[in-house]
Design an enzyme around this catalytic site. Structure first.
Site, PDB file in Angstrom:
ATOM      1  N   ASP A  13       0.964  -1.285  -0.150  1.00  0.00           N
ATOM      2  CA  ASP A  13      -0.056   0.151  -0.347  1.00  0.00           C
ATOM      3  C   ASP A  13       0.764   1.550   0.071  1.00  0.00           C
ATOM      4  O   ASP A  13       1.861   1.606   0.813  1.00  0.00           O
ATOM      5  CB  ASP A  13      -1.403  -0.340   1.150  1.00  0.00           C
ATOM      6  CG  ASP A  13      -1.730   1.188   1.521  1.00  0.00           C
ATOM      7  OD1 ASP A  13      -2.455   0.881   1.773  1.00  0.00           O
ATOM      8  OD2 ASP A  13      -1.459   1.928   0.780  1.00  0.00           O
ATOM      9  N   ASN A  27      -6.113  13.654 -10.500  1.00  0.00           N
ATOM     10  CA  ASN A  27      -6.618  13.968 -11.653  1.00  0.00           C
ATOM     11  C   ASN A  27      -6.652  15.212 -11.599  1.00  0.00           C
ATOM     12  O   ASN A  27      -6.051  16.596 -11.106  1.00  0.00           O
ATOM     13  CB  ASN A  27      -8.487  13.545 -11.516  1.00  0.00           C
ATOM     14  CG  ASN A  27      -8.823  14.286 -10.400  1.00  0.00           C
ATOM     15  OD1 ASN A  27      -8.218  14.995 -10.695  1.00  0.00           O
ATOM     16  ND2 ASN A  27      -9.332  13.419  -9.799  1.00  0.00           N
ATOM     17  N   ASP A  37      -5.365   7.798  -5.493  1.00  0.00           N
ATOM     18  CA  ASP A  37      -5.822   9.203  -5.033  1.00  0.00           C
ATOM     19  C   ASP A  37      -6.774   9.520  -3.244  1.00  0.00           C
ATOM     20  O   ASP A  37      -6.525  10.267  -2.764  1.00  0.00           O
ATOM     21  CB  ASP A  37      -6.637   9.914  -6.270  1.00  0.00           C
ATOM     22  CG  ASP A  37      -6.409  11.448  -5.697  1.00  0.00           C
ATOM     23  OD1 ASP A  37      -6.865  12.268  -6.677  1.00  0.00           O
ATOM     24  OD2 ASP A  37      -6.229  11.959  -5.102  1.00  0.00           O
ATOM     25  N   GLY A 122      -5.290   2.238 -13.530  1.00  0.00           N
ATOM     26  CA  GLY A 122      -6.684   1.996 -12.897  1.00  0.00           C
ATOM     27  C   GLY A 122      -7.776   1.993 -13.835  1.00  0.00           C
ATOM     28  O   GLY A 122      -8.381   2.211 -15.170  1.00  0.00           O
TER      29      GLY A 122
HETATM   30  N1  APR Z   1      -1.514   2.144  -3.239  1.00  0.00           N
HETATM   31  C1  APR Z   1      -1.291   1.637  -4.206  1.00  0.00           C
HETATM   32  N2  APR Z   1      -1.447   1.617  -5.751  1.00  0.00           N
HETATM   33  C2  APR Z   1      -2.841   1.735  -5.379  1.00  0.00           C
HETATM   34  C3  APR Z   1      -4.028   2.236  -4.238  1.00  0.00           C
HETATM   35  C4  APR Z   1      -2.371   2.074  -3.107  1.00  0.00           C
HETATM   36  N3  APR Z   1      -3.009   2.551  -1.408  1.00  0.00           N
HETATM   37  N4  APR Z   1      -5.081   2.032  -4.312  1.00  0.00           N
HETATM   38  C5  APR Z   1      -4.760   2.242  -5.198  1.00  0.00           C
HETATM   39  N5  APR Z   1      -3.651   1.974  -6.202  1.00  0.00           N
HETATM   40  C6  APR Z   1      -3.484   1.393  -7.423  1.00  0.00           C
HETATM   41  C7  APR Z   1      -4.978   0.796  -8.395  1.00  0.00           C
HETATM   42  O1  APR Z   1      -5.073  -0.607  -8.566  1.00  0.00           O
HETATM   43  C8  APR Z   1      -3.774   1.282  -9.609  1.00  0.00           C
HETATM   44  O2  APR Z   1      -3.573  -0.428 -10.360  1.00  0.00           O
HETATM   45  O3  APR Z   1      -3.253   2.588  -8.370  1.00  0.00           O
HETATM   46  C9  APR Z   1      -2.993   2.385  -9.504  1.00  0.00           C
HETATM   47  C10 APR Z   1      -4.052   3.468 -10.407  1.00  0.00           C
HETATM   48  O4  APR Z   1      -5.202   3.663 -10.427  1.00  0.00           O
HETATM   49  P1  APR Z   1      -6.295   4.520  -9.904  1.00  0.00           P
HETATM   50  O5  APR Z   1      -6.154   5.283  -8.369  1.00  0.00           O
HETATM   51  O6  APR Z   1      -7.213   4.431 -10.456  1.00  0.00           O
HETATM   52  O7  APR Z   1      -5.412   5.727 -10.719  1.00  0.00           O
HETATM   53  P2  APR Z   1      -5.287   6.170 -13.146  1.00  0.00           P
HETATM   54  O8  APR Z   1      -5.371   5.151 -13.560  1.00  0.00           O
HETATM   55  O9  APR Z   1      -4.022   6.664 -12.725  1.00  0.00           O
HETATM   56  O10 APR Z   1      -6.692   6.990 -12.266  1.00  0.00           O
HETATM   57  C11 APR Z   1      -6.967   8.785 -11.572  1.00  0.00           C
HETATM   58  O11 APR Z   1      -8.778   8.040 -10.568  1.00  0.00           O
HETATM   59  O12 APR Z   1      -9.058   8.091  -8.673  1.00  0.00           O
HETATM   60  C12 APR Z   1      -8.899   8.835  -9.443  1.00  0.00           C
HETATM   61  O13 APR Z   1      -8.871  11.453  -9.054  1.00  0.00           O
HETATM   62  C13 APR Z   1      -7.812  10.282  -9.529  1.00  0.00           C
HETATM   63  O14 APR Z   1      -9.991  10.475 -11.230  1.00  0.00           O
HETATM   64  C14 APR Z   1      -8.190  10.000 -11.492  1.00  0.00           C
HETATM   65  C15 APR Z   1      -8.456   8.538 -11.893  1.00  0.00           C
END
Ligand code: APR
Length: 188
Positions: A13, A27, A37, A122
């Site tokens: 994490d 974002n 995020d 993600g």
């Molecule tokens: N620690 C590490 N990795 C994490 C965690 C965590 N606590 N939580 C999620 N992830 C991973 C997800 O599993 C994914 O593999 O981070 C990666 C990126 O996923 P997202 O958080 O969805 O980021 P992204 O694809 O860049 O999309 C960004 O999502 O959360 C919103 O505000 C953000 O609009 C923006 C978009």
């Protein structure tokens, strides 16, 4: 210190990482969201959003920095990766730049250790193998030019991502080794 000793892939994490800075996959508004995020804002506390509000957003491929508040990390570098639109909208270059912009900011702030999540893989839907290759290449290129950052950790949140990012790192290391063998061979 060998570059291969300065970059690593772990499954964990990101909010628990005891590094100088963690990178947030934000974002353009920088006003929080889901995924990593959401996890970072949750762990850092409300002051993080208060500081983010003053930043006026962030263009895709760029990065901005705030303090880490309740996080173990002193800093949070917020970067915005590209939304995957099929690969014809400069997504590869934007993802490469998101990693590089974050590292350039880290250098400015004398940050020595930094942890990245999988930017854009993600909600933004970037194909994970392609994203992993770009992430490793962007970090590797930067570490060949700058030696002030001695630890870059790519933090994966599940086994599949861990396997893919680990393979991407191994491929870069093997290709570099192959190139060095070839150039040594040709120079004899
Ligand atoms: N620690 C590490 N990795 C994490 C965690 C965590 N606590 N939580 C999620 N992830 C991973 C997800 O599993 C994914 O593999 O981070 C990666 C990126 O996923 P997202 O958080 O969805 O980021 P992204 O694809 O860049 O999309 C960004 O999502 O959360 C919103 O505000 C953000 O609009 C923006 C978009």
């Amino acid at each position: 210190m060998e570059i291969s000793d300065r970059i690593s892939v772990i499954m964990d994490d990101i909010v628990t990482q005891r590094v100088d800075a963690i990178v947030n996959a934000a974002n353009n508004s920088l006003l929080g969201g889901g995924g990593v995020d959401g996890a970072i804002h949750q762990a850092a506390g409300p002051e993080l959003l208060e500081e983010c509000r003053k930043l006026g957003g962030c263009p895709t491929g760029e990065a901005k920095i705030t303090r880490g508040y309740n996080l173990p990390a002193k800093w949070v570098i917020h970067t915005v990766g590209p939304v995957w639109k099929g690969g014809m909208c400069d997504e590869d270059r934007m993802l490469y730049r998101a990693y590089r912009s974050s590292l350039e900011l880290a250098r400015q702030y004398q940050i020595r250790s930094i942890a990245f999540p999988g930017i854009s893989i993600g909600a933004y839907g970037f194909p994970i193998e392609r994203a992993a290759d770009i992430a490793v290449r962007s970090v590797w290129d930067f570490l060949t030019e700058v030696n002030t950052i001695n630890e870059v950790i790519l933090v994966c949140y599940n086994q599949r991502a861990f396997n893919i990012y680990s393979d991407a790192l191994k491929n870069v290391i093997n290709n570099i080794a192959l190139d060095q063998k070839r150039s040594n061979g040709s120079s004899k």
